[in-house]
Write a protein that holds these residues in place. Structure first.
Motif, short mmCIF file in Angstrom:
data_model
loop_
_atom_site.label_atom_id
_atom_site.label_comp_id
_atom_site.label_asym_id
_atom_site.label_seq_id
_atom_site.Cartn_x
_atom_site.Cartn_y
_atom_site.Cartn_z
N TYR A 79 39.47 -13.39 38.24
CA TYR A 79 40.66 -13.08 37.46
C TYR A 79 40.42 -13.17 35.95
CZ TYR A 79 43.57 -12.82 41.60
OH TYR A 79 44.13 -12.43 42.80
N PHE A 80 39.14 -13.22 35.57
CA PHE A 80 38.81 -13.27 34.15
C PHE A 80 38.44 -11.89 33.64
CE2 PHE A 80 35.55 -13.62 30.81
CZ PHE A 80 36.26 -14.32 29.85
N VAL A 81 38.96 -11.52 32.47
CA VAL A 81 38.67 -10.24 31.83
C VAL A 81 38.21 -10.52 30.40
CG1 VAL A 81 39.56 -7.99 31.11
CG2 VAL A 81 40.41 -9.07 33.21
N ARG A 82 37.09 -9.93 30.03
CA ARG A 82 36.55 -10.10 28.68
C ARG A 82 36.95 -8.89 27.85
NH1 ARG A 82 31.48 -12.68 28.10
NH2 ARG A 82 30.78 -11.60 29.97
N ALA A 83 37.96 -9.06 27.01
CA ALA A 83 38.41 -7.98 26.15
C ALA A 83 37.62 -7.96 24.85
CB ALA A 83 39.91 -8.12 25.87
N THR A 84 36.36 -8.23 24.96
CA THR A 84 35.43 -8.21 23.84
C THR A 84 34.07 -7.81 24.38
OG1 THR A 84 34.46 -9.55 22.07
CG2 THR A 84 34.95 -10.67 24.14
N ILE A 85 33.04 -7.90 23.59
CA ILE A 85 31.72 -7.51 24.05
C ILE A 85 30.96 -8.73 24.58
CG2 ILE A 85 31.62 -5.62 22.40
CD1 ILE A 85 29.58 -7.39 20.82
N ASN A 86 29.97 -8.47 25.36
CA ASN A 86 29.03 -9.49 25.81
C ASN A 86 27.98 -9.69 24.71
OD1 ASN A 86 26.90 -10.91 27.02
ND2 ASN A 86 27.33 -10.03 29.03
N ASP A 87 27.70 -10.94 24.37
CA ASP A 87 26.74 -11.21 23.30
C ASP A 87 25.37 -10.57 23.57
OD1 ASP A 87 27.91 -12.53 21.19
OD2 ASP A 87 27.83 -14.48 22.16
N SER A 88 25.05 -10.38 24.83
CA SER A 88 23.74 -9.81 25.17
C SER A 88 23.59 -8.38 24.69
CB SER A 88 23.52 -9.87 26.69
OG SER A 88 23.47 -11.20 27.13
N LEU A 89 24.71 -7.70 24.43
CA LEU A 89 24.64 -6.31 24.00
C LEU A 89 24.02 -6.16 22.62
CD1 LEU A 89 28.13 -5.01 25.27
CD2 LEU A 89 25.89 -4.74 26.35
N PHE B 62 39.71 -12.19 24.25
CA PHE B 62 39.11 -11.21 23.34
C PHE B 62 38.15 -11.89 22.35
CE2 PHE B 62 43.29 -12.53 21.81
CZ PHE B 62 43.02 -12.98 20.53
N THR B 63 37.76 -13.15 22.67
CA THR B 63 36.84 -13.88 21.78
C THR B 63 35.69 -14.54 22.52
OG1 THR B 63 38.29 -15.81 21.94
CG2 THR B 63 38.61 -14.36 20.05
N ALA B 64 35.76 -14.74 23.83
CA ALA B 64 34.71 -15.42 24.59
C ALA B 64 33.59 -14.44 24.90
CB ALA B 64 35.27 -16.02 25.88
N THR B 65 32.49 -14.53 24.19
CA THR B 65 31.41 -13.54 24.29
C THR B 65 30.18 -14.02 25.05
OG1 THR B 65 30.55 -14.29 22.15
CG2 THR B 65 32.12 -12.47 22.12
N TRP C 298 40.93 -6.62 18.32
CA TRP C 298 40.86 -6.76 19.77
C TRP C 298 42.07 -7.51 20.31
CZ3 TRP C 298 35.00 -8.24 19.61
CH2 TRP C 298 34.24 -7.06 19.67
N GLY C 299 42.54 -8.51 19.56
CA GLY C 299 43.75 -9.20 19.98
C GLY C 299 44.95 -8.28 19.99
N TYR C 300 45.03 -7.43 19.00
CA TYR C 300 46.13 -6.45 18.92
C TYR C 300 46.09 -5.49 20.12
CZ TYR C 300 49.12 -2.83 16.84
OH TYR C 300 50.12 -1.90 16.61
N ASP C 301 44.93 -4.93 20.38
CA ASP C 301 44.80 -3.97 21.48
C ASP C 301 44.99 -4.65 22.84
OD1 ASP C 301 44.34 -1.98 19.65
OD2 ASP C 301 42.16 -2.03 19.85
N THR C 302 44.57 -5.91 22.96
CA THR C 302 44.76 -6.62 24.23
C THR C 302 46.23 -6.79 24.54
OG1 THR C 302 42.66 -7.82 23.98
CG2 THR C 302 44.31 -8.80 25.42
N MET C 303 47.02 -7.13 23.54
CA MET C 303 48.46 -7.30 23.77
C MET C 303 49.12 -5.98 24.16
SD MET C 303 48.91 -10.45 23.62
CE MET C 303 50.65 -10.25 23.99
N TRP C 304 48.64 -4.88 23.62
CA TRP C 304 49.16 -3.59 24.04
C TRP C 304 48.83 -3.32 25.51
CZ3 TRP C 304 50.90 1.26 21.59
CH2 TRP C 304 51.54 1.04 20.36
N ILE D 45 48.52 -10.51 17.16
CA ILE D 45 49.24 -10.35 18.43
C ILE D 45 50.76 -10.34 18.21
CG2 ILE D 45 47.36 -11.36 19.75
CD1 ILE D 45 48.83 -13.96 19.86
N LEU D 46 51.23 -11.03 17.17
CA LEU D 46 52.66 -10.97 16.86
C LEU D 46 53.04 -9.56 16.39
CD1 LEU D 46 53.16 -14.40 15.03
CD2 LEU D 46 53.95 -13.77 17.33
#
Length: 622
Positions: free
Chosen positions: A140-150, A126-129, A319-325, A52-53
């Motif tokens: 107001y929650f957004v999951r910038a990662t995948i759902n474990d169920s996938l 980007f880590t809570a799956t 995912w952290g990189y793309d989330t910051m963008w 992210i930096l």
């Protein structure tokens, strides 16, 4: 998980509205404050911080004309949900952040849900799956990662592909570990497989507890395991599994996305222990940008973390990189000076509407989480891994990424996968079940009953195999008890030939258990005190059968002389004669005793008289 009382949160959040959302720096840029909450002591936290930096540096180098500037405030949750919530309150109250990146764990996201709802500040993780993180209660929650169920369908497809019928999940006893199980059950049932047992590992489990659970798994017939836990816990699990002999031929292990995505950062000794395991991870398209960024990330990370030279860039870092963008782009789009409570929804919409091709692939959060990806199936070999195929819900398995199979689904037969090197360096596909061979089979001593062969009858096969066969009630009771156990118990009958007397033979038969020649003995064995001193008996499950048989007379003459009935006339006559004889003998002894006493007194009297006469004569002479 219990939510914090709304009244307390309200008091803590009142300070949020005292400041403005943005400030202006000396360069005339509007500063947008963004909070970041990570567990900086974990693999993911360390990898994500560097990403992210670099993301902020790259974004503003790419857009020098933007009039907004994202200012990050990074907080350490130290792996605690309470600490993560405290950090969020601090970011809202003291920095008036417009968005919070994180938290890292699903449990922390649950804990922060009320804070996000009341503050109306978007929370992007980007880590809570965890599948239980829904957007109905956390708007107001957004999951910038995948759902474990996938990933469960890809795992179920692997199980069906290799024709395994049973699988045992091994998962950590947390929200992250438990919440995938219902979806995994449904996926397996749809592929004609089932879960005979669930292995739940406490988060605080010691090495001894893990070994104990592994030994329990070794006693079962199932040899296919799906591991769903954190990378640190999985490292201990596989290390101990290798120690106890569960990473050998015949076993099959599948690791879920959470561990497979960090496979490059695990210790080499852990990778060696995991040899032969399959893994499911998200496929990241190769690109020149990704290669260049990987080189820069590695250099930057080693400068910032000289004590962790082995860690490598993972999908979580991308995912952290793309989330910051996405956050930086949303900040430029909104360009608002409103307070958070007023423009939180607008800022959230800007994040959801921004779609682009990032380092991790196509980045689209319009449905509040990333779209279903293409999964890559890997095989851990040596100190690394190799690719054996890909999987998507539409096309199923394929050996290469470019191969199209639009006319097939993952339910089709004969999907394509490259050969696998299984545990024990075997190339043979494990059957998925075995009669446990980690130890000797239970030695069950049997013998033929001396009087009741229907109860137990045993005989040794005279052929070269020499196996012992047993039948009868005792055998049926034993085998039914084994069937009711929650795990497989392999056993074999051992024939004992009874010789000599019945009692001594059974004593010796039972004593074989004490000598540990047999693990258990079954048969028509009487429970006796002597035998109970060196073996334990089960509760009796049949009656002893001991009884006394007496004749029954239909009529008895009830007269005055009934007291004479216990003895026969002969016995009465003999008793009378004996009584008379005894009386005569006693009388004779008394009579003879008195006569002898009288006779013994006569000489004494004569001696007295003679003495008297002599004295008298002497007196006269004087």
């Amino acid at each position: 998980m219990e939510k914090a009382p709304q009244a307390i949160l309200f008091l803590l959040l009142t300070t949020v509205h005292l400041g403005i959302a943005q400030n202006t720096n000396i360069n005339g840029e509007n500063e947008v404050h963004v909070g970041v909450i990570l567990d900086l002591g974990s693999l993911v936290g360390k990898i994500a911080k560097t990403s992210i930096l670099l993301a902020m540096e790259d974004f503003y180098a790419m857009h020098p004309n933007y009039t907004t500037k994202v200012v990050m405030h990074i907080k350490d949750s130290v792996g605690s949900s309470v600490q993560a919530a405290t950090a969020a309150l601090d970011l809202l109250a003291n920095y008036n952040v417009k968005a919070i990146i994180g938290p890292q764990k699903s449990s922390e996201a649950f804990f922060m849900s009320e804070i996000a709802n009341m503050s109306k500040v978007p929370v992007i993780s980007f880590t809570a799956t965890s599948p239980s993180l829904t957007f109905d209660n956390i708007p107001y929650f957004v999951r910038a990662t995948i759902n474990d169920s996938l990933q469960v369908n890809s795992i179920a497809s692997l199980i069906k592909y290799y024709k395994w019928r049973e699988v045992v999940p091994i998962y950590i006893d947390t929200d992250y570990g438990r919440n995938i199980i219902p979806d995994l059950l449904d996926a397996l049932e749809g592929n004609d497989a089932r879960i005979p047992y669930r292995s739940i590992i406490p988060q605080s489990a010691t090495s001894e507890q893990i070994i104990k659970e592994l030994y329990k798994l070794m006693t079962m017939q199932t040899r296919v395991f799906v591991v769903h836990m954190t990378s640190s816990m999985a490292s201990v699990l596989f290390t101990k599994a290798k120690e106890v002999g569960m990473m050998t031929r015949g076993y099959a292990w599948i690791i879920t996305f959470g561990v497979a995505s960090l496979i490059d950062s695990l210790n080499s000794s852990v990778l060696e222990a995991m040899n032969g395991a399959l893994g499911v991870e998200v496929y990241v398209p190769k690109s020149t940008e990704l290669d260049n960024f990987t080189v820069r990330w590695t250099t930057r990370f080693r400068m910032d973390n000289p004590n962790d030279p082995l860690l490598k860039l993972s999908i979580f870092g991308l995912w952290g990189y793309d989330t910051m963008w996405a956050v930086a782009q949303a900040a430029e789009k909104v360009k608002s000076t409103k307070e958070n409570s007023e423009d939180g929804h607008e800022f959230l919409n800007a994040i959801l509407q921004y779609k682009f091709r990032g380092l991790s692939g196509y980045f689209d959060l319009s449905s509040r989480q990333l779209q279903p990806p293409r999964f890559q199936i890997i095989n851990v070999v040596g100190k690394g891994w190799r690719e054996i195929g890909f999987w998507t819900a539409q096309d199923g398995f394929s050996q290469k990424f470019s191969k199209q199979k639009s006319n097939k689904t993952y339910l089709n037969i004969e999907p394509d996968l490259n050969p696998v090197i299984w545990p024990g360096e075997s190339t043979d596909i494990p059957r998925g079940w075995e009669i446990p061979t980690s130890g000797n089979k239970l030695q069950v001593g049997v013998c033929t009953s001396s009087g009741y062969p229907e109860y137990i009858n045993a005989d040794k096969d005279p052929t070269i195999t020499g196996t012992t066969k047993a039948s009868g009630l005792a055998v049926e009771v034993f085998e039914e008890a084994v069937k009711r156990l929650p795990y497989a118990l392999p056993y074999e009958y051992v024939f004992y030939n009874t010789t000599g007397s019945i009692s001594s033979s059974y004593d010796d038969f039972v004593y074989q258990v004490y000598l540990k020649k047999y693990d258990i003995a079954i048969g028509d064995i009487t429970i006796r005190y002597k035998r109970s001193s060196y073996v334990d008996f089960s509760l009796p499950y049949t009656e002893s059968g001991v009884a006394m048989i007496v004749p029954v007379r239909e009529s008895i003459n009830m007269t005055t002389w009934i007291f004479l009935k216990p003895l026969t006339p002969g016995m009465w006559f003999g008793s009378i004669i004996l009584f008379i004889y005894t009386g005569v003998v006693v009388w004779l002894l008394e009579f003879l005793g008195n006569s002898k006493t009288a006779l013994s007194q006569i000489p004494t009297q004569m001696h007295i008289n003679s003495t008297f006469c002599t004295s008298d004569i002497a007196e006269l002479l004087v």
